[in-house]
Every structure is written in structure tokens, then in C-alpha cells.
Write an enzyme that holds these catalytic residues in place. Structure first.
Site, PDB file in Angstrom:
ATOM      1  CE  LYS A  53      68.305  -2.731 -57.589  1.00  0.00           C
ATOM      2  NZ  LYS A  53      69.191  -3.580 -56.757  1.00  0.00           N
ATOM      3  CD  GLN A  97      71.407  -6.392 -57.336  1.00  0.00           C
ATOM      4  OE1 GLN A  97      71.259  -5.177 -57.323  1.00  0.00           O
ATOM      5  NE2 GLN A  97      70.448  -7.213 -56.945  1.00  0.00           N
ATOM      6  CG  ASP A 120      71.880  -1.080 -51.619  1.00  0.00           C
ATOM      7  OD1 ASP A 120      70.659  -1.114 -51.875  1.00  0.00           O
ATOM      8  OD2 ASP A 120      72.739  -1.740 -52.235  1.00  0.00           O
TER       9      ASP A 120
HETATM   10  N1  GUN Z   1      70.073  -7.918 -53.780  1.00  0.00           N
HETATM   11  C1  GUN Z   1      68.778  -8.109 -53.419  1.00  0.00           C
HETATM   12  N2  GUN Z   1      68.252  -6.981 -52.896  1.00  0.00           N
HETATM   13  C2  GUN Z   1      69.227  -6.055 -52.925  1.00  0.00           C
HETATM   14  C3  GUN Z   1      69.284  -4.688 -52.536  1.00  0.00           C
HETATM   15  O1  GUN Z   1      68.326  -4.088 -52.026  1.00  0.00           O
HETATM   16  N3  GUN Z   1      70.476  -4.073 -52.751  1.00  0.00           N
HETATM   17  C4  GUN Z   1      71.546  -4.713 -53.275  1.00  0.00           C
HETATM   18  N4  GUN Z   1      72.669  -4.026 -53.417  1.00  0.00           N
HETATM   19  N5  GUN Z   1      71.527  -5.973 -53.653  1.00  0.00           N
HETATM   20  C5  GUN Z   1      70.369  -6.631 -53.476  1.00  0.00           C
END
Ligand code: GUN
Length: 296
Positions: A53, A97, A120
Site C-alpha cells: 500500500k 491495518q 477504509d
Molecule cells: N486487513 C485486511 N483487509 C483490510 C482492509 O481492507 N483494511 C484494513 N485496514 N485492514 C485490513
């Protein structure tokens, strides 16, 4: 044979648009989109996701910052970090995350993120906007938002009259996916592990979204001929030669003989998730600069 929906290509198209609009935003307003990614602990899968990311954000021309905190970090320290990112005018998107270590209340952490920086789409304000059909101003979770773009590429934007079945009811994928499909005029069924006769329910679907996390669970004879199949699953399985490979929640070899269009794993929904995170961050920066949000 079903059309193979090339998520990698669509994601590249989205990223190309993000890059172009980012340079235009910077040139016209001096605003450079900023994304802060926060990770707590050493979970290897999360570390891989987070670094990709951060890397993609740089590639898009964003200011990209990563905060890596030790697994034993106190919740208070994380909340203080989020408060400082909320107040930082150079940061437009904040992503924490998940999963977080068990001693931290993930719900409280997510609700601390300023809704206008919640790229998100997990904050109650953004969830509420999506559920009430305010999809123009909501930040929508990245995986369902990306899945929706793939569906639109096959079926167009107005899905009136189509039956959609979403298998899985998570807050990250299943529930927001169902709400996006409803907003696009589908008749939506949310199925899950307690659903009776799941194969029969799936067979009603013109659009079938699989987000259960069970490798190759959905078989060819669960699929309505001509259906659009979106496979959100990413499961690593062992193969007979002692190697591993990634498969989805759908048995692709069977399903492609019946479906009208289907996403592969890998190369389907996966690349769209990160592309939509970039799109959401650009949207947050555009809104912060007083401009309209771009559409993807
Ligand atoms: N962990 C797995 N998928 C995601 C996501 O889309 N966003 C976040 N913040 N953590 C994750």
C-alpha cells in the site's frame, strides 16, 4: 466459456487515472494527497499488505507515510497517533491495518479516525452513508468498491431487475457489497454459513459475490448459466507436489464452464482493493481542497 474479468488491467486503468488526477490536483491547488498507513505488530501477511500500500501510494505521487508500532504498544499510544494524523493537514487518508493485537479495541481505534480521512470506509459515519444510499459522499470499503467496478464493466451501472447473492456477511466485504448492489437496484440476498441450501440460493444469482474464505467451496453446479461471478476469496492451498498456490472461494475450472463472466484468483478482485485505496485517498484530498470527488 466465461469471459475472464481482468482485474489487474482494470486496476491499472484506475491507478493511471489516479496518477493523472493527482498531478493535476497538485498543479492546480498545490495539494498533494497524503496517505498514512499504521501497522501494529509483526504479522507477516499484514506487513506485506502494508508495504505494498505504501509503495503504491508513492507510485501515485502521494505523500506516503508508514507508522510501524511494536506489538505491545498501548492502545492510548495508537489513539494519540491517530489524533495527530487527524490534525495533520498534509494527511488526507488514514489506514490502520487490521487485525490489531488482542489487547487493543479495534472498534474504538477505527471510530477515532476522522470520517473524512477514513479511506477504509469503516467509520460509522461512512457505513451509515452507504446504508442510507449516500454513495456519492461515503467512503466505501476498498474491496467491495473494487468489486463493484468489475461488475459495472460487465453489466453496466444500472443493475435493475438482476438478482445478486453475496455469500459472506463481514463488515469489510459482505455487508458493504450488499449495500452497493442494493444502491445499484439489484434484488439482494446475503447468504452465509447458516443459510439453508446454499447451492440453491446461489443458483438464483445473476450476480454472485463469494466472500467466505473457504477454498473452492462454490461449485460449477451452484452457478446460474450466464451469471457474473466475483470471487473475493484469496486462499493458499497445498498442492500434490508439496508447493502452494492461491485459489478463490469459487471452483474456477468448473465455474468458468457455466458463468457468463468470472474473476480469476489471483488477478481479479485483489488488485482492485489497493487501487480503490488510492482512489479513496485522492477523493479525500480533492474534497479537502474544496473540489468535487473524481469518479472511477
Ligand atoms: N486487513 C485486511 N483487509 C483490510 C482492509 O481492507 N483494511 C484494513 N485496514 N485492514 C485490513
Amino acid at each position: 466459456m466465461a469471459e475472464r474479468i481482468d482485474g489487474k488491467q482494470v486496476a491499472e486503468d484506475v491507478i493511471a487515472k489516479v496518477k493523472l488526477l493527482t498531478s493535476q490536483l497538485l498543479a492546480s491547488t498545490g495539494v498533494q494527497p497524503g496517505l498514512a498507513v499504521v501497522i501494529v505488530g509483526e504479522d507477516p501477511a499484514s506487513q506485506v499488505y502494508v508495504s505494498s500500500k505504501s509503495r503504491k501510494a508513492k507510485e501515485c505521487g502521494f505523500k506516503s507515510v508508514q507508522h510501524t508500532l511494536a506489538a505491545e504498544t498501548e492502545e492510548k499510544e495508537l489513539l494519540d497517533l491517530i489524533a495527530s494524523l487527524n490534525a495533520d493537514s498534509e494527511i488526507h487518508g488514514i489506514l490502520v491495518q487490521l487485525p490489531l493485537p488482542a489487547h487493543i479495541d479495534a472498534g474504538r481505534v477505527i471510530q477515532t479516525i476522522a470520517p473524512e480521512k477514513d479511506v477504509d470506509g469503516f467509520h460509522f459515519i461512512n457505513v451509515g452513508k452507504l446504508v442510507t444510499g449516500e454513495t456519492e459522499t461515503a467512503f466505501v470499503p476498498c474491496t467491495p468498491a473494487g468489486s463493484m467496478i468489475l461488475i459495472e464493466r460487465v453489466r453496466g451501472k444500472d443493475l435493475s431487475g438482476l438478482n445478486a447473492v453475496v455469500v459472506g456477511r463481514s463488515n469489510i466485504v459482505g455487508k458493504p457489497m450488499a449495500n452497493l448492489l442494493l444502491a445499484a437496484n439489484c434484488t439482494v440476498t446475503v447468504a452465509h454459513s447458516r443459510t439453508n441450501d446454499l447451492p440453491a440460493v446461489c443458483r438464483t444469482a445473476d450476480i454472485l459475490v463469494a466472500a467466505v474464505g473457504r477454498p473452492q467451496m462454490i461449485k460449477g453446479d451452484w452457478i446460474k448459466p450466464g451469471a457474473t461471478v466475483i470471487d473475493v476469496g484469496i486462499n493458499r492451498i497445498s498442492t500434490s507436489d508439496n508447493k502452494t498456490r492461491l485459489v478463490g472461494d469459487v471452483d474456477y475450472a468448473e465455474a468458468e464452464k457455466v458463468a457468463g463472466a468470472i474473476t480469476p484468483v489471483p488477478g481479479g478482485v485483489g488488485p482492485m482493493t489497493i487501487a480503490m485505496l488510492m482512489a479513496n485517498t485522492l477523493s479525500a484530498a480533492s474534497l479537502a481542497a474544496g473540489l468535487e470527488r473524481p469518479s472511477f
